[in-house]
Design an enzyme around this catalytic site. Sequence first.
Site, short mmCIF file in Angstrom:
data_model
loop_
_atom_site.label_atom_id
_atom_site.label_comp_id
_atom_site.label_asym_id
_atom_site.label_seq_id
_atom_site.Cartn_x
_atom_site.Cartn_y
_atom_site.Cartn_z
N ASP A 1 3.08 10.85 6.07
CA ASP A 1 3.20 10.04 4.85
C ASP A 1 3.18 10.95 3.61
O ASP A 1 2.30 11.80 3.46
CB ASP A 1 2.05 9.04 4.78
N SER B 1 1.50 0.75 0.45
CA SER B 1 0.75 1.80 -0.23
C SER B 1 -0.63 1.28 -0.63
O SER B 1 -1.37 0.80 0.23
CB SER B 1 1.55 2.33 -1.42
N HIS C 1 7.43 7.29 2.60
CA HIS C 1 6.33 6.48 2.10
C HIS C 1 6.86 5.09 1.79
O HIS C 1 7.87 4.94 1.11
CB HIS C 1 5.74 7.11 0.83
#
Length: 493
Positions: free
Chosen positions: A337, A229, A386
């Site tokens: 995502d 991330s 994610h």
Amino acid sequence: QPIRLLLVVLLLLGSSSSGRLAASRGGSSGVDGARGRSEASGPPVESFPLDFTPLEGNMDSFMAQIKSMAQSLYPAPPRTCTQELRLHFLHNASAAACNDGSPAGYYLKESKGSRRWLLFLEGGWYCFNRENCNTRYETMRRLMSSKDWPSTRTGTGILSSQPEENPHWWNANMVFIPYCSSDVWSGASAKTEKMDFVFMGALIIQEVVKELVGKGLGNAKVLLLAGSSAGGTGVLLNVDQVAEQLEQLGYPGIQVRGLADSGWFLDNKQYRRTDCIDTITCAPTEAIRRGIRYWNGLVPERCKMQFKEGEEWNCFFGYKIYPTLRSPVFVVQWLFDEAQLTVDNVHLTGQPVQEGQWLYIQNLGRELRNTLKDVTASFAPACLSHEIITRNHWTDIQVKGTSLPRALHCWDRSLHDSNKNGKAPLKGCPIHLIDSCPWPHCNPSCPTIRDQYTGQEMNVIQFLMHMGFDVQKMAQQQGLEPSKLLGMLSSGS
């Protein structure tokens, strides 16, 4: 490398026992326990012939052999080996602190004898002004302060020390760097009277590397800077800087590489434009534009030169910074995502999606796929999710029949071979893996989706119908019978 590893193990055998050691005789382990004699004088030792024939196509098999051998040498239960990483606060806290001024740090699990180091940058969004940083401090203090960090952490996924969970990197020196700077690992600002918080993400990475050099990193052969991330974007922003830093410290021989997971964001147009009030509603370009000024954010010089002054925010977007990088980087990115959809104001709340949203989602997958076409090493499943590399199910996801650990192993080998003799890509060992099917979760190995109200698992067809997917209409658009389309969706073809 495997041959060298075998020799090391046999040397350990010779030095650790003057008697005979019984080898485990697992049917498929490849360890047959046949006796052998040392060429050198001295008492006989048991030899452990390994079957290397499957190595070209199956690293897991080789790791099973090594594990079986290790267990026969040291018959303690396999899980007594600690997976825990221990917390170390940085000595020079003034040079690299968390948002609230508390010392930054890292969690370390050393692996004596290994010359591979994995440094992982944690993710967790960001804040870009006083108001939303204050809110973040009240609600997510762990991401802005080290005051309540636990003394140990357990490594999972690519940070795991178990070969079953981490078939290629289990024996590396593991470093987890907690995210407490809220600046996508880019900040270089000290505390001032005007600023309530400091933003030192880039400086934290530099200080961690400096300290680790004295703890064995100086002897490393490979350093893999990984992150998920915001940490994945942090890899893209810092991988070349780490390579340059090690060179300046006198270690030019360390091969620095990057692994960016779920940090390859698009600066695309939002599905529904909203005012830039907080992290979630603010369009990615505007949030980073404001943030880079607030954090005094650093971007690599080679990327910065591509854009006008004041346009450095462009370097936070993977497809713009990637062509300027010197270090090899492997990009892992879900085609759909969840964080990207969130900032694009597509909120999948369990209500059937509108046709406009559905078309937007499909287009997002196409756009993302296009940005990855020139990325040498990539793994992009058509899933709605994610982050992946620190999940314990990271070995289950496949693209075109290849798992992520396998693709990373192939990438490792391709870099090793190209350093040696510039060989062509290895046959049967792909490193450019991008799903071509067009819908979220059309890949059958995608992580399980649960109905957020009932908690029940959904298969891909249930999920698409749950989202308002019109099988009849979509089949008509594709020129297919509805039953054939459903069959294709079920198989992921």
